[in-house]
Write an enzyme that holds these catalytic residues in place. Structure first.
Site, PDB file in Angstrom:
ATOM      1  CG  LEU A  81      -1.994   1.057   1.293  1.00  0.00           C
ATOM      2  CD1 LEU A  81      -3.096   0.735   0.298  1.00  0.00           C
ATOM      3  CD2 LEU A  81      -2.566   1.148   2.702  1.00  0.00           C
ATOM      4  CG  ASN A  90      -5.092   3.923  -0.331  1.00  0.00           C
ATOM      5  OD1 ASN A  90      -6.012   3.381  -0.932  1.00  0.00           O
ATOM      6  ND2 ASN A  90      -5.093   4.070   0.972  1.00  0.00           N
ATOM      7  CG  ASN A  92      -6.433   7.778   1.231  1.00  0.00           C
ATOM      8  OD1 ASN A  92      -5.842   6.710   1.393  1.00  0.00           O
ATOM      9  ND2 ASN A  92      -6.103   8.877   1.877  1.00  0.00           N
ATOM     10  NE  ARG A 130      -2.093  -2.394   5.238  1.00  0.00           N
ATOM     11  CZ  ARG A 130      -0.839  -1.967   5.113  1.00  0.00           C
ATOM     12  NH1 ARG A 130       0.097  -2.778   4.642  1.00  0.00           N
ATOM     13  NH2 ARG A 130      -0.506  -0.743   5.470  1.00  0.00           N
ATOM     14  CG  ASP A 180       3.322  -0.458   6.047  1.00  0.00           C
ATOM     15  OD1 ASP A 180       2.227  -0.824   5.573  1.00  0.00           O
ATOM     16  OD2 ASP A 180       3.489  -0.206   7.257  1.00  0.00           O
ATOM     17  CG  ASP A 181       4.983   3.314   1.194  1.00  0.00           C
ATOM     18  OD1 ASP A 181       5.124   3.233   2.433  1.00  0.00           O
ATOM     19  OD2 ASP A 181       4.503   4.326   0.642  1.00  0.00           O
ATOM     20  CG  ASP A 220      -2.240  -2.378  12.226  1.00  0.00           C
ATOM     21  OD1 ASP A 220      -3.277  -1.789  12.601  1.00  0.00           O
ATOM     22  OD2 ASP A 220      -1.104  -1.961  12.496  1.00  0.00           O
ATOM     23  NE  ARG A 271      -1.836   0.984  16.358  1.00  0.00           N
ATOM     24  CZ  ARG A 271      -1.917   0.448  15.167  1.00  0.00           C
ATOM     25  NH1 ARG A 271      -2.316   1.178  14.147  1.00  0.00           N
ATOM     26  NH2 ARG A 271      -1.604  -0.812  14.955  1.00  0.00           N
TER      27      ARG A 271
END
Length: 921
Positions: free
Chosen positions: A670, A699, A725, A730, A746-747, A835, A878
């Site tokens: 992503l 995205n 977006n 993902r 991840d990128d 995640d 989170r």
């Protein structure tokens, strides 16, 4: 006078009568003389000087020579020429050195020319060898195909059978009450490859349609429009469905009129075979008007059956349709913990016929043993439950008379008391919910009992059904003993002891299973209709339709930039993991058990999931998604793996897990407008073993730069454009993903090749788990009585971040299409927590924690721009996500573990003569 003389001279005369010709003659003589003088000076003087100088140098005295040539040493003694001498000497030395180098280069060029000629010869020989190898491979492939053709029969789709409209040759059963699938169902209309087409009649086209409950009819029509099995072509249909209830009493047609209307259906074909009559009930007031109607060979699905009416394995007991046009609110459903609630059990109901006998003294057990059994066990039940309540050993609540007017009910059935909200509030405080079956044993199930079961499962009260003769909804495919207690009425005196003896772990398991059954098969009209179709489809052994995959809209991009030229990009690691796969991209084999798995382990397929996600939590291999989750045939599925033989690791790694000789994974990356970081991450994947493809999820609404040159890493790079977006992108099950294994990364993740290879091999031995690198854990905040997210180093973990983790593609389907929408909405709201949501999902399904590999705790690349996780609000969001997810699931599904996986010989010192094993680890 002076001025006058000057004027006269200028005019060319002397005085008034001067002579001008004399002046002109004088000027000519002057010019001639000057010219002759200059000639003498310029010609004769140099000649004379030269002669004079040469004559002097010829003198005998050498010491008096001034202009003659001198020796080199004498010349160098001249001070102003010394610098020039040094320069001359330096240049001479350099010329000598250059000449030596030139000779060396010429010799090297000659040697290289010899090597070039040798290489050309080697290339020619290699080309010849390659051509021979290609011929051998081609011949081997041809031989292999011939052997396969000899050993495997050719399999093609069967011819589609379409019987005649009248079906005159179909045998008639002796009685409609003896109908079963083998004598009342036409299998020829339902080939294995038909896809299970279903034709639904429009109730408005028939007179009884105006009598249907508007909410039920509207909910049913909305469900039919979105179902994948419904077809408009009645000629190819396998099953024909007609909705006949719930009907409104004032305008209800007479039984004879309804029977005539059913028999006049265009595809009824004299006896109604392959028809399904659905009578849904939204209230506890049961309308069993089909009891007096001849339905022929048509199947019946409703909530009330008498024993003479119900045909096991043919008819279907369905749950009531409570939430007709509304989705259940997960936040209003009470949590599954604490396990024990205020009341041990509760019951509210009223049965008029039993009130008088409940005040009388019940006979003793000795009298029953002698053969004088009571006429109605309900009297014994009332007395026993009142005794338990009066004993005050446990908090129980039993009421056998309603404070208000009880709901309408069938004879000998316990009527519901109060309104639905009041009943739910009581059940929220009850660990168990008693359900007393009707006293009439001929009534195998009633809408009132089904409504009590529905409400108990909805709020997490474990049902205790008194009466083993009852036929609970979908009882032929659901193992109810995993979510409810079914106890014979004569054991009423043992009920209290039995309920108190159940452990907390068993209570939580039953409550979780009940929540799964309610959310999957009871909660909405779509679930009810899909479950009915799934039962019929499973009975006739037709595979489910493939689950939908997300179509990838690829962004065109230019590739060709050679990857791996930068030495900083070389990231292979120093750990030798044994033989690796060097083959080109290879997709995972298609799921080949579509036609056999449907007929195998029916109970296992329908009962083994603890949550609303159609997956086996304890044996998650070869999954079947009941209730039309439609996963079979999608090309992926769990498969058990075996260990390798030997001990050096060579056999295991050569087979890559034993039972699956070849397998690769797909990288899903992503990214959002970080082209330089993305390009560096892609280059690091160059030459990665087992890599099938890289799917870049773009995205951003802004497309990548047109002049951006993408690296060539040896495998396809597919850039997918998203509609919005969202971090949920993902986990979309893109159709470009052709492998079962997905490496979500991840990128800006920085992982070495050996780490990725080791993680993939670990995942292949635990295919139902999330296997990754960075571990995190959750903790209980005692002061605030809430859950917290923690990323500190610790000796235990409960989550593995999906920024660098392997998981099965199966979970991508569940995350995107089955997991509650409220979770995905919160991920979009916070742009965070995707995640955590995936870890919740997998732990909820498997009841296992994730697996962390290697000692790595972070995976960000050094020097990359800061990501969203560096924001101060990141951790606060989170925390909120974890607490919200717990409300949706009803409990905390995450599990702690102190388990970490490293290679077998990690940091093991071996003697030199024992190092053979290490290279295969």
């Amino acid at each position: 006078e002076l001025m006058t003389g000057y004027t006269m001279l200028r005019n060319g005369g002397v005085g008034n009568g001067g002579q001008p010709w004399m002046l002109r003659w004088s000027n000519r003589i002057r010019l001639t003389w000057l010219s002759f003088t200059l000639f003498i000076i310029l010609v004769f003087f140099p000649l004379i000087a030269h002669y004079y100088l040469t004559t002097i140098d010829d003198a005998d005295d050498a010491g008096k020579r001034i202009f003659g040539p001198r020796t080199g040493n004498e010349l160098c003694e001249v001070k102003h020429v010394q610098d020039l001498c040094r320069i001359r000497e330096s240049v001479s030395e350099e010329l000598l050195q250059l000449e030596a180098k030139r000779q060396e280069l010429n010799s090297e060029i000659a040697k290289l020319n010899l090597k070039i000629e040798a290489c050309k010869k080697s290339i020619e020989n290699a080309k010849q060898d390659l051509l021979q190898l290609k011929n051998v491979i081609s011949q081997t492939e041809h031989s292999y195909k011939e052997l396969m053709a000899q050993n495997q029969p050719k399999l093609s789709l069967p011819i589609r059978l379409l019987p005649d409209k009248d079906d005159a040759t179909f045998p008639l059963p002796k009685s409609n009450r003896n109908c079963r699938l083998h004598n009342c169902f036409d299998y020829s209309r339902c080939p294995l490859t038909s896809g299970f087409p279903v034709y639904v009649y429009n109730s408005d086209d028939y007179p009884f349609g105006s009598s249907l409950d508007p909410l039920i009819k509207q909910a049913f029509e909305a469900t039919v429009r979105t179902n994948v099995y419904v077809t408009e072509n009645a000629n190819i249909a396998c099953v024909y469905i007609i909705l006949v209830g719930e009907m409104q009493e004032p305008v209800m047609p007479k039984p004879t009129e309804l029977e005539q209307q059913l028999h006049s259906l265009p595809y009824w074909r004299t006896d109604g075979h392959n028809h399904l009559i659905i009578n849904l009930s939204r209230k506890s007031e049961t309308q069993n008007f089909i009891y007096n109607i001849s339905t022929g060979r048509a199947m019946i699905a409703q909530s009330t059956f008498y024993d003479v009416q119900y045909r096991p394995g043919f008819d279907i007991v369905v749950s009531p349709l409570v939430h007709a046009m509304s989705e259940p609110n997960f936040l209003e459903i009470p949590p599954q913990v604490p396990v024990k609630r205020k009341y041990l059990f509760s019951f509210q109901g009223e049965k008029i016929e039993s009130l008088r006998s409940s005040l009388q003294e019940v006979r003793s057990f000795e009298e029953e043993i002698e053969g004088n059994a009571p006429a109605d066990y309900d009297d014994r039940i009332i007395t026993t439950l009142k005794a338990v309540q009066d004993s005050k050993l446990d908090f129980v609540l039993v009421e056998f008379t309603c404070k208000n007017q009880p709901k309408a009910s069938l004879p000998t059935e316990w009527a519901l008391c109060g309104e639905r909200d009041d009943r739910l509030e009581l059940l929220k405080l009850s660990t168990f919910a008693l359900i007393i079956t009707p006293g009439d044993t001929h009534l195998v199930i009633s809408a009132g009992c089904a409504m009590r079961l529905f409400e108990a499962l909805e709020v997490g009260a474990i049902p205790v059904v008194l009466g083993e003769q009852v036929q609970l909804p979908y009882n032929d495919v659901i193992r109810w003993n995993e979510a409810a207690l079914i106890i014979p009425k004569p054991r009423i005196t043992e009920v209290h002891f039995l309920l108190r003896s159940i452990s907390d772990n068993d209570l939580l398991a039953m409550r979780r299973q009940g929540r799964f059954l309610w959310e999957t098969y009871f909660s909405t009209s779509d679930n009810v209709f899909s479950t009915v179709l799934a039962i019929i489809r499973t009975r006739i052994q037709i595979p489910a339709a493939p689950i939908r995959e997300e179509t990838a809209v690829e962004i065109p991009h230019r590739s060709g930039k050679a990857a791996g030229t930068d030495p900083n990009m070389a990231d292979n690691g120093d750990l030798d993991l044994g033989p690796v796969e060097t083959e080109p991209p290879y997709a995972s084999p298609k799921y080949l058990r579509n036609f056999t798995l449907t007929a195998m382990d029916i109970y296992r397929n329908w009962n083994s999931a603890p949550g609303p996600f159609h997956l086996f939590p304890y044996t998650p291999f070869d999954p079947v998604l009941p209730s039309e989750a439609k996963f079979l045939g999608s090309g992926t599925g769990f498969r058990p793996i075996g260990g390798g033989a030997g001990g050096s690791g060579k056999e295991f790694q050569a087979a890559l897990g034993g039972n699956v000789p070849r397998e690769q994974f797909t990288v899903v990356m992503l990214t959002y407008e970080r082209e330089e970081v993305l390009m560096n991450s892609l280059e690091r994947l160059n030459g990665l073993p087992y890599l099938n493809k890289v799917v870049v999820v773009w995205n951003s609404p802004k497309l990548p730069s047109e002049d951006l040159l993408w690296p060539d890493i040896g495998v396809p790079i597919v850039v997918v454009r998203t509609e919005k977006n969202s971090l949920n992108n993902r986990f979309l099950p893109w159709d470009e993903i052709e492998t079962e294994a997905i490496l979500s990364i991840d990128d800006d993740a920085h992982l070495r090749h050996d780490e990725i290879m080791f993680g993939f091999r670990v995942w292949r031995e635990a295919r139902d788990r999330i296997v990754g690198f960075p571990g995190r854990y959750h903790a209980w905040d005692i002061p605030h009585q809430s859950w917290l997210y923690n990323s500190n180093y610790s000796c235990e973990l409960s989550m593995v971040l999906t920024g660098a983790a392997f998981f099965h593609k199966y979970y991508a389907y569940l995350y995107s299409y089955v997991m509650p929408q409220a979770i995905r909405d919160m991920v979009d709201e916070y742009i965070n927590c995707e995640d955590i949501a995936m870890n919740f999902l997998v732990s909820h399904l498997t009841r296992k924690p994730p697996i962390k590999v290697t000692s790595r705790w972070t995976f960000r690349c050094p020097g990359c721009p800061q990501a969203l996780s560096h924001d101060d609000s990141h951790f606060h969001e989170r925390h909120k996500c974890i607490n919200f997810f717990v409300k949706v699931y009803g409990y905390m599904p995450l599990l702690y573990t102190q388990f970490r996986v490293d290679s077998v010989l990690f940091k093991t010192r071996l003697p030199h003569d024992k190092t053979k094993c290490f290279k295969f680890i």
